[in-house]
Design a protein around this motif. Structure first.
Motif, short mmCIF file in Angstrom:
data_model
loop_
_atom_site.label_atom_id
_atom_site.label_comp_id
_atom_site.label_asym_id
_atom_site.label_seq_id
_atom_site.Cartn_x
_atom_site.Cartn_y
_atom_site.Cartn_z
N TRP A 208 -45.61 12.96 -26.53
CA TRP A 208 -47.01 13.31 -26.25
C TRP A 208 -47.88 13.13 -27.50
CZ3 TRP A 208 -50.36 14.52 -22.39
CH2 TRP A 208 -49.82 14.59 -21.10
N ARG A 209 -47.36 13.52 -28.65
CA ARG A 209 -48.14 13.36 -29.87
C ARG A 209 -48.48 11.89 -30.11
NH1 ARG A 209 -45.09 13.84 -35.33
NH2 ARG A 209 -44.46 11.82 -34.46
N ASP A 210 -47.46 11.01 -29.97
CA ASP A 210 -47.70 9.59 -30.18
C ASP A 210 -48.62 9.01 -29.11
OD1 ASP A 210 -46.13 9.76 -32.40
OD2 ASP A 210 -44.40 8.75 -31.53
N LYS A 211 -48.45 9.47 -27.88
CA LYS A 211 -49.30 9.01 -26.79
C LYS A 211 -50.76 9.38 -27.05
CE LYS A 211 -50.03 9.88 -21.82
NZ LYS A 211 -49.41 10.40 -20.59
N VAL A 212 -51.01 10.61 -27.46
CA VAL A 212 -52.37 11.07 -27.72
C VAL A 212 -52.95 10.34 -28.93
CG1 VAL A 212 -53.76 13.06 -28.45
CG2 VAL A 212 -52.05 13.32 -26.63
N ASN A 213 -52.15 10.15 -29.97
CA ASN A 213 -52.64 9.46 -31.16
C ASN A 213 -53.05 8.03 -30.85
OD1 ASN A 213 -52.37 11.66 -32.85
ND2 ASN A 213 -50.34 11.08 -33.60
N ILE A 214 -52.25 7.34 -30.03
CA ILE A 214 -52.61 5.98 -29.62
C ILE A 214 -53.92 5.99 -28.84
CG2 ILE A 214 -51.96 4.08 -28.09
CD1 ILE A 214 -49.07 4.50 -28.99
N GLY A 215 -54.06 6.96 -27.93
CA GLY A 215 -55.29 7.06 -27.15
C GLY A 215 -56.50 7.31 -28.02
N LEU A 216 -56.36 8.18 -29.01
CA LEU A 216 -57.48 8.48 -29.90
C LEU A 216 -57.88 7.26 -30.74
CD1 LEU A 216 -56.53 12.07 -31.13
CD2 LEU A 216 -58.41 11.45 -29.58
N LYS A 217 -56.91 6.42 -31.07
CA LYS A 217 -57.20 5.23 -31.88
C LYS A 217 -57.76 4.09 -31.04
CE LYS A 217 -53.67 6.25 -35.36
NZ LYS A 217 -52.35 5.86 -35.92
#
Length: 222
Positions: free
Chosen positions: A193-202
């Motif tokens: 989830w952390r990586d998923k959210v970080n990709i979305g934010l970028k």
């Protein structure tokens, strides 16, 4: 250790009509009005001691931000109370309607709490992810509005509708995050989830699965 974050503030802020200055001697035609939509993110936190903390990627949550008394009952070890709202202004000049939305992603200190035995970096990272998910939804809200046809007569109701849709999406994602991570008890799921959210934010709110990314190179939780 169970952790839960709630995001239940619903704040509809109507756009004021703004100042209308049609071209002299010529009435603006709503069918040919050009719509210019722009966004401003509120990131400056209020004065010291204020109850509201606005999202800032450079300023992560701290345990000192959790001011409410922990609940004596229930499985949750911590609660981060986050949500988002908007206000704005509009201005009609000649045949151009300029709309500015001020977006507020916020954390309520007096409604957020943590149990003393849960004050560790892993739990704090879980609560920060709830805040990040709220920010992610706001980026998706922006994209929805950029892709939505607005018109001079009812742009306000269209924006409100998209806000409500995004608000519901925020709650769905928050619940899904807690469900899949078992409220933080599943570290591997929390990494995903952390990586998923970080990709979305970028990527302006676009999620990995929407980008066609089959897999993510997971990195350990700090």
């Amino acid at each position: 250790m169970l952790m839960l974050s709630t995001a239940t503030i619903l704040c509809l802020l109507l756009l004021p009509p703004g100042h209308k200055h049609p071209h002299a001697g010529k009435k603006a035609d709503p069918h040919y009005t050009v719509i210019e939509l722009s966004f401003e993110d509120v990131r400056t936190s209020p004065a010291c001691g204020a109850d509201t903390l606005f999202y800032d990627p450079e300023r992560r949550l701290q345990w000192d931000d959790f001011l409410a008394q922990p609940s004596p009952a229930g499985p949750s070890a911590a609660v981060a109370y986050t949500s988002f709202a908007y206000d704005g202004s509009s201005n009609l000049v000649h045949d151009t309607l300029r709309i500015v939305l001020r977006l507020q992603v916020f954390f309520i200190k007096s409604a957020s709490w943590v149990r003393p035995d849960a004050k560790n970096s892993y739990t704090l990272a879980h609560e920060q992810l709830h805040f990040d998910i709220t920010r992610l939804v706001v980026e998706r809200f922006k994209q929805k509005l950029r892709q939505t046809a607005l018109n001079r007569d009812d742009y306000d109701s269209i924006i409100q509708y998209q806000y409500l849709q995004s608000f519901r999406e925020m709650n769905r994602l928050q619940y899904k995050f807690d469900e899949e991570t078992n409220h933080g008890l599943n570290p591997a799921a929390q990494i995903r989830w952390r990586d998923k959210v970080n990709i979305g934010l970028k990527n302006n709110g676009v999620l990995p699965e929407e980008l066609g990314i089959e897999g993510i190179n997971f990195t350990p939780i700090e």
